[in-house]
Design an enzyme around this catalytic site. Structure first.
Site, PDB file in Angstrom:
ATOM      1  N   THR A  40       2.803  16.066   7.390  1.00 17.44           N
ATOM      2  CA  THR A  40       3.461  14.757   7.485  1.00 17.44           C
ATOM      3  C   THR A  40       2.570  13.708   8.140  1.00 17.44           C
ATOM      4  O   THR A  40       2.570  12.533   7.739  1.00 17.44           O
ATOM      5  CB  THR A  40       4.772  14.899   8.282  1.00 17.44           C
ATOM      6  OG1 THR A  40       5.666  15.751   7.559  1.00 17.44           O
ATOM      7  CG2 THR A  40       5.441  13.565   8.495  1.00 17.44           C
ATOM      8  N   SER A  45       2.966   5.137   7.679  1.00 19.28           N
ATOM      9  CA  SER A  45       2.678   3.702   7.684  1.00 19.28           C
ATOM     10  C   SER A  45       1.621   3.291   8.699  1.00 19.28           C
ATOM     11  O   SER A  45       1.213   2.126   8.708  1.00 19.28           O
ATOM     12  CB  SER A  45       3.968   2.912   7.950  1.00 19.28           C
ATOM     13  OG  SER A  45       4.963   3.228   6.997  1.00 19.28           O
ATOM     14  N   ALA A  46       1.206   4.201   9.570  1.00 15.73           N
ATOM     15  CA  ALA A  46       0.147   3.933  10.557  1.00 15.73           C
ATOM     16  C   ALA A  46       0.518   2.808  11.517  1.00 15.73           C
ATOM     17  O   ALA A  46      -0.352   2.070  11.983  1.00 15.73           O
ATOM     18  CB  ALA A  46      -1.172   3.621   9.851  1.00 15.73           C
ATOM     19  N   ILE A  47       1.812   2.700  11.814  1.00 13.41           N
ATOM     20  CA  ILE A  47       2.310   1.623  12.674  1.00 13.41           C
ATOM     21  C   ILE A  47       2.681   2.190  14.043  1.00 13.41           C
ATOM     22  O   ILE A  47       3.305   3.246  14.145  1.00 13.41           O
ATOM     23  CB  ILE A  47       3.562   0.967  12.059  1.00 13.41           C
ATOM     24  CG1 ILE A  47       3.255   0.444  10.652  1.00 13.41           C
ATOM     25  CG2 ILE A  47       4.088  -0.156  12.952  1.00 13.41           C
ATOM     26  CD1 ILE A  47       2.159  -0.562  10.586  1.00 13.41           C
ATOM     27  N   HIS A  49       5.187   1.221  16.456  1.00 12.92           N
ATOM     28  CA  HIS A  49       6.362   0.349  16.485  1.00 12.92           C
ATOM     29  C   HIS A  49       6.644  -0.142  17.899  1.00 12.92           C
ATOM     30  O   HIS A  49       6.382   0.556  18.886  1.00 12.92           O
ATOM     31  CB  HIS A  49       7.579   1.096  15.943  1.00 12.92           C
ATOM     32  CG  HIS A  49       7.468   1.436  14.490  1.00 12.92           C
ATOM     33  ND1 HIS A  49       7.611   0.494  13.501  1.00 12.92           N
ATOM     34  CD2 HIS A  49       7.227   2.618  13.861  1.00 12.92           C
ATOM     35  CE1 HIS A  49       7.465   1.078  12.309  1.00 12.92           C
ATOM     36  NE2 HIS A  49       7.220   2.365  12.509  1.00 12.92           N
ATOM     37  N   CYS A 401     -18.959   2.875  -0.747  1.00 19.05           N
ATOM     38  CA  CYS A 401     -17.787   2.003  -0.577  1.00 19.05           C
ATOM     39  C   CYS A 401     -17.499   1.733   0.900  1.00 19.05           C
ATOM     40  O   CYS A 401     -17.155   0.613   1.282  1.00 19.05           O
ATOM     41  CB  CYS A 401     -16.556   2.625  -1.220  1.00 19.05           C
ATOM     42  SG  CYS A 401     -16.659   2.851  -3.006  1.00 19.05           S
TER      43      CYS A 401
END
Length: 479
Positions: A40, A45-47, A49, A401
């Site tokens: 998981t 979202s890599a936030i 909060h 890249c």
């Protein structure tokens, strides 16, 4: 025989391992994947909060706000990227404007600092690409963005150098208790331990229900995302949320710490606990919903899509601590959003609980600082030239890249809990995360893995297990 066995090498298990490594305990982490951050924790979202969404007084709220407050110091200690870019919850329907006040009041009750409700003009001044239908927005300056892979890997590395064992490709199958000792049966034998920490993500209910009569139930909740190229990374500077629903915080639009733009996730409850496939329908929903509160999203710049699973517990609450009928078994269950934000606080909370349970003494020589992988692109021209003069591998670009050098890849392999697969390299260095999505650099990375680890090409994998990259070789290849 261990004092503590932690089931699960995701962000929660790594946070607990890091915290417990401060004490004189014999600890191991067992992880069914080939690396940490293989479940998981690798797709979210890599936030970080702020904490205004969780129900006031809940463990979610308490862990979120505490974890958020810990993140600056943790990022410095672990030498990882973290940025407080702030978040905005955007209202596009005048009839729903009171919902922002509800979130604001909840955030104040949760002790979230700096919250403000912005009118249309102020919101658009801060974010010109908000929807033309914007009515107002809730602004949370303490929200932030982070790299979930690097956070998990860094905490695990620090735990490892402080004495925690990590056993990969080791899946827990059964748990029972005999004479005060837990026996954990795995495909690699039986582990004996005084204490179990259950940080098994979407499987945490299975292990809890093996030892407790008070059953819990976790539903895998799948969310699809689209990741856009760095050319789109400046579309917004804050994390932009719609007003939340009962299924979650909704489809967000956010920059990433690496300069990309991320949109998602959807929320679909499924039965398959490994169901991380994307669907055309869900990705179309991501695009449609993101466009409701942010305009001008350049969808032609999408470089990849992916899906992650959230461990949604029926009561929508973190389950932390010992069940009444299973002393010594410690749950970290139901860790869905804001689980990433809460992970340092969960580690602290569970670490203190286990320390007191086992009467553990603190180490005098705990290693508190970690140094991350050196990125030549972050150096000045003069510093880079001096580095290449000393170590020429840092002058050989492998991933064009992302401008990742051979020196960085070698570091990723050789450092504590080093990479053993293409995805392991990717999560540590970003080689393969750019526009071409590993189309050009994979063969070069495989050559380095083969050379450094002595793994035959036929046994190299993308992400462990049967994800082999070479199905056979000719005699000419071998020559």
């Amino acid at each position: 025989m261990y004092d503590v066995v932690i089931i699960g090498g995701g962000v929660t298990g790594a946070a607990v391992a890091r915290e417990l490594s401060k004490y004189r305990l014999n600890i191991c982490v067992i992880e069914k994947g080939e690396d940490v951050c293989s479940g998981t924790s690798k797709a979210n979202s890599a936030i970080i909060h702020a904490g205004f969404d969780a129900k006031e007084g809940s463990l979610m709220a308490k862990m979120n706000v505490r974890g958020n407050a810990m993140m600056d110091e943790l990022a410095r200690d672990l030498d990882i990227p973290f940025r407080r870019n702030g978040a905005m919850v955007v209202c596009v329907d005048p009839a729903e404007k009171d919902g922002l006040r509800t979130l604001y009041d909840r955030g104040i009750a949760n002790h979230v600092p700096g919250l403000r409700i912005l009118d249309r003009e102020k919101a658009l001044a801060m974010e010109p690409n908000l929807s033309d239908n914007t009515v107002a927005a809730l602004y949370a300056p303490t929200s932030g963005i982070i790299c979930p892979f690097i956070l998990t890997i860094a905490m695990a590395e620090q735990a490892y150098v402080n004495g925690v064992d990590f056993h990969f490709n080791t899946e827990a199958e059964d748990i029972r208790k005999e004479n005060g000792i837990f026996l954990i049966r795995t495909g690699n034998g039986v582990y004996r331990t005084r204490c179990v920490v259950n940080a098994a993500g979407v499987y945490a209910d299975r292990f809890h229900n093996m030892v407790s009569k008070r059953k819990i139930h976790i539903t895998p909740r799948r969310g699809d995302y689209c990741l856009l190229d760095k050319s789109a990374g400046n579309l917004v500077s804050h994390t932009i949320f719609p007003q939340p629903t009962k299924l979650g915080k909704g489809v967000l639009v956010t920059p990433t710490v690496h300069g990309n733009l991320l949109i998602g996730p959807t929320a679909e409850d499924i039965d398959d606990r490994e169901g991380t496939n994307t669907t055309a329908e869900e990705l179309q929903e991501v695009i449609r919903k993101a466009g409701q509160h942010v305009k001008n999203i350049p969808m032609r710049e999408v470089i990849t899509s992916f899906a992650g699973l959230r461990a949604h517990e029926d009561g929508h609450e973190f389950i932390l601590g010992e069940p009444e009928d299973a002393p010594g078994f410690v749950d970290c269950a139901g860790i869905e959003s804001p689980g990433l934000s809460s992970s340092p606080a969960i580690g602290e909370y569970i670490g203190n609980l286990v320390r007191d349970m086992l009467h553990a003494d603190e180490k005098e020589n705990w290693i508190a600082q970690r140094k991350g992988i050196l990125h030549p692109a972050d150096l000045s021209f003069e510093e880079r030239n001096e580095l290449i003069r000393r170590e020429p591998a840092y002058g050989r670009i492998i991933c064009r890249c992302e401008s990742v050098t051979e020196g960085e890849i070698l570091d990723a392999i050789r450092r504590p809990l080093g990479a053993r697969s293409l995805d392991g390299i990717k999560r540590r260095t970003r080689a393969g995360m750019g526009r071409c999505q590993a189309g050009f650099c994979s063969p070069r990375v495989m050559e380095i893995l083969h050379r450094e680890l002595g793994i035959p090409y036929e046994q190299l994998t993308k992400c462990g297990g049967e994800s082999k990259l070479v199905m056979g070789r000719t005699k000419e290849d071998e020559r």
